[in-house]
Scaffold this motif. Sequence first.
Motif, mmCIF file in Angstrom:
data_model
loop_
_atom_site.group_PDB
_atom_site.id
_atom_site.type_symbol
_atom_site.label_atom_id
_atom_site.label_comp_id
_atom_site.label_asym_id
_atom_site.label_seq_id
_atom_site.Cartn_x
_atom_site.Cartn_y
_atom_site.Cartn_z
ATOM 1 N N ASN A 305 38.184 41.569 45.302
ATOM 2 C CA ASN A 305 38.269 42.732 44.412
ATOM 3 C C ASN A 305 37.775 44.000 45.108
ATOM 4 N N TYR A 337 46.115 35.628 43.906
ATOM 5 C CA TYR A 337 45.827 37.059 43.840
ATOM 6 C C TYR A 337 45.612 37.664 45.233
ATOM 7 N N THR A 366 51.131 30.766 41.992
ATOM 8 C CA THR A 366 50.891 31.258 40.635
ATOM 9 C C THR A 366 51.619 30.387 39.631
ATOM 10 N N GLU A 371 52.825 36.326 35.026
ATOM 11 C CA GLU A 371 52.489 36.814 36.365
ATOM 12 C C GLU A 371 53.599 36.488 37.363
#
Length: 386
Positions: A305, A337, A366, A371
């Motif tokens: 992140n 991600y 995923t 998504e």
Amino acid sequence: MLAATARLTRDLDLAEECTQDAYARALETWPHDGVPARPAAWLTTVAKNRALDVLRRESTLRRTLPLLVADPGPPAAEDPLPLVFTCCHPALSRDAQVALTLRLVCGLSTAEVARAFLVAEPTMAARVTRAKKKIAAARIPFRVPPPDRLAERLDAVLEVVHLVYTTGHAAPTGPQLVRRDLTDAALALARTLHRLMPASAGAAALLALLLLVDARRDTRTAPDGRLLLLAEQDRARWDAAAIAEGTRLLAGALRRHPPTRFAVEAAIAAVHAEAPTWAATDWTEIVGLYDVLLRLWPSPVVALNRAVAVGLRDGPRAGLAALDPLLAEPALATYGYLSAARADFLRRLGDRPAAAEAYREAIALTANDVERAYLATRLAEVTALR
């Protein structure tokens, strides 16, 4: 149902079996007899009766008879907090505490719990089994501990509630982006914990975090179900009351030093909540807060992140450079991600072939339909002929 039955049996495996039997009975009888007026109470009664039959056969009813007197009837909605605290007993390791609670209290599948921990499903199945056996062997009581013993389990319980929310906020699998059952349950538990321990900075900070993030819940998908990223969301539709309550709780939590992990995460969410537009987001402050968070809670996901925030502050090339060290991180090897973040930075740099490869990798990793559809759209964009 599981919490009510486990309080009676003191055996998690037996409680799970009886709960499953109750659902099976409902599938057999409800189509013919109709759904009862109080379905939850009906199911809980059937599960308890099944447990009593087993206990009678094992000649252990005399040891559980006082529980029947203390708990004469099944409520429509059982308080899950005693079972949460049971699963978070200090005799268990932290990972076992969290995994067991997610599996038993929140109903996540073993695969979903494994994904939350970034481990293989067989590893998680063995971890949950060992934890259940330890609870049985240690005869850990099924109750909320007295006030003077709450603190020793609070950190684990807070982590559990946070993981429940994050799992519901971006469901690992399935056709919907959000599992409202999990996010609502997590918010209810966070409120209860804050009410039980109003002086706890951790409980206040966690509730603040969940409120600030949940304020965006209705804007994360378009009317047609398409994923909307933070930059695309209609901020006028964010829940102003939830943001105000979260900000107030955060201010109180930050006055206590040192700040907790959840207070720093809530501060990051508050920066997003207070920005009037995506372009006005203070990415310098967010990167600084992630630096603090990494010191408090060194985690590959936090590092990911932070790297994304660096790219949004300094540009996609800087973002890719910040992501590169994470490619060798084993915990992120199957974390979609990371591939999606690389794909987005590569797309913004104009490297379409590399972006397409990263998008394909992200799609393969995923399992959430919403998504995957978003990633597929991005892949189509970078592979389309000019």
